[in-house]
Design a protein around this motif. Structure first.
Motif, PDB file in Angstrom:
ATOM      1  N   ILE A   1     -74.112  54.120 -57.922  1.00 31.47           N
ATOM      2  CA  ILE A   1     -73.134  53.043 -58.081  1.00 31.47           C
ATOM      3  C   ILE A   1     -73.863  51.726 -57.873  1.00 31.47           C
ATOM      4  O   ILE A   1     -74.489  51.505 -56.829  1.00 31.47           O
TER       5      ILE A   1
ATOM      6  N   LYS B   1     -69.419  47.400 -56.974  1.00 28.83           N
ATOM      7  CA  LYS B   1     -68.052  47.829 -56.762  1.00 28.83           C
ATOM      8  C   LYS B   1     -67.186  46.585 -56.592  1.00 28.83           C
ATOM      9  O   LYS B   1     -67.603  45.632 -55.948  1.00 28.83           O
ATOM     10  N   ASN B   2     -65.994  46.607 -57.175  1.00 23.23           N
ATOM     11  CA  ASN B   2     -65.062  45.493 -57.055  1.00 23.23           C
ATOM     12  C   ASN B   2     -64.103  45.815 -55.913  1.00 23.23           C
ATOM     13  O   ASN B   2     -63.057  46.406 -56.121  1.00 23.23           O
ATOM     14  N   ARG B   3     -64.475  45.450 -54.687  1.00 26.10           N
ATOM     15  CA  ARG B   3     -63.675  45.782 -53.511  1.00 26.10           C
ATOM     16  C   ARG B   3     -62.356  45.015 -53.483  1.00 26.10           C
ATOM     17  O   ARG B   3     -61.363  45.483 -52.956  1.00 26.10           O
TER      18      ARG B   3
ATOM     19  N   SER C   1     -65.794  49.465 -60.871  1.00 23.27           N
ATOM     20  CA  SER C   1     -67.182  49.673 -60.462  1.00 23.27           C
ATOM     21  C   SER C   1     -68.088  49.788 -61.678  1.00 23.27           C
ATOM     22  O   SER C   1     -67.628  50.064 -62.789  1.00 23.27           O
TER      23      SER C   1
ATOM     24  N   TYR D   1     -71.765  51.726 -62.697  1.00 25.75           N
ATOM     25  CA  TYR D   1     -72.666  52.762 -62.213  1.00 25.75           C
ATOM     26  C   TYR D   1     -73.514  53.306 -63.349  1.00 25.75           C
ATOM     27  O   TYR D   1     -73.247  53.041 -64.527  1.00 25.75           O
TER      28      TYR D   1
ATOM     29  N   GLU E   1     -66.130  51.657 -64.637  1.00 25.40           N
ATOM     30  CA  GLU E   1     -64.843  52.289 -64.340  1.00 25.40           C
ATOM     31  C   GLU E   1     -63.799  51.190 -64.480  1.00 25.40           C
ATOM     32  O   GLU E   1     -63.776  50.240 -63.705  1.00 25.40           O
TER      33      GLU E   1
END
Length: 154
Positions: free
Chosen positions: A9, A12-14, A110, A112, A121
């Motif tokens: 990964i 990531k879009n937290r 995200s 990856y 994603e």
């Protein structure tokens, strides 16, 4: 929907899960230039404030920042340019149906590597109100306290 045989990964879009209810997830490919791929492999990308839009039957990702590759010189491109996402017609019409409903947006969750290829994603998301966010924070806080209390007993 997403195959869990995901490699590394990269981003990531937290903030996405904090700001949105994720209704559906989809794995999509992305059209990139060579120096962008090298920069992404180094982890130099940012998904904050990025979103996907559908224009003329094609899906594009906007505001995804990919830092220029240091050794890329003349081959580097604009860091926040509009990038095309790779989906088939059926997937695009399904997403278009979601988007036409009020309050839905396409948010990248995200980025990856999967079998050497860069994948995104993409989540179909509905915006949260402030009271929803507060409820989520309270729920997480309660779970954290319960977990802490259980670990103190053992």
């Amino acid at each position: 929907m997403i195959d869990m045989a995901v490699g590394k990964i990269l981003a990531k879009n937290r903030k996405a899960t904090y700001d949105y209810f994720i209704e559906d997830k989809l794995e999509v490919g992305i059209v990139l230039k060579g120096t962008e791929v090298k920069s992404i492999r180094q982890g130099k990308l940012n998904l904050k404030d990025s979103y996907a839009s559908i224009d003329d039957g094609e899906v594009y990702i906007n505001n995804m920042h990919i830092s220029p590759y240091e050794q890329g010189n003349i081959y580097n491109v604009d860091p926040v340019r509009k990038r095309k996402l790779l989906l088939n017609k059926r997937e695009i019409t399904k997403l278009l149906g979601y988007i036409k409903q009020k309050g839905y947006a396409l948010i990248p969750l995200s980025v990856y590597l999967k079998q050497g290829k860069v994948k995104i994603e993409l989540g179909v998301a509905r915006g949260k109100k402030n009271y929803d966010k507060r409820a989520d924070i309270a729920k997480k806080d309660a779970e954290r306290r319960i977990k802490q209390h259980m670990s103190e007993k053992h």
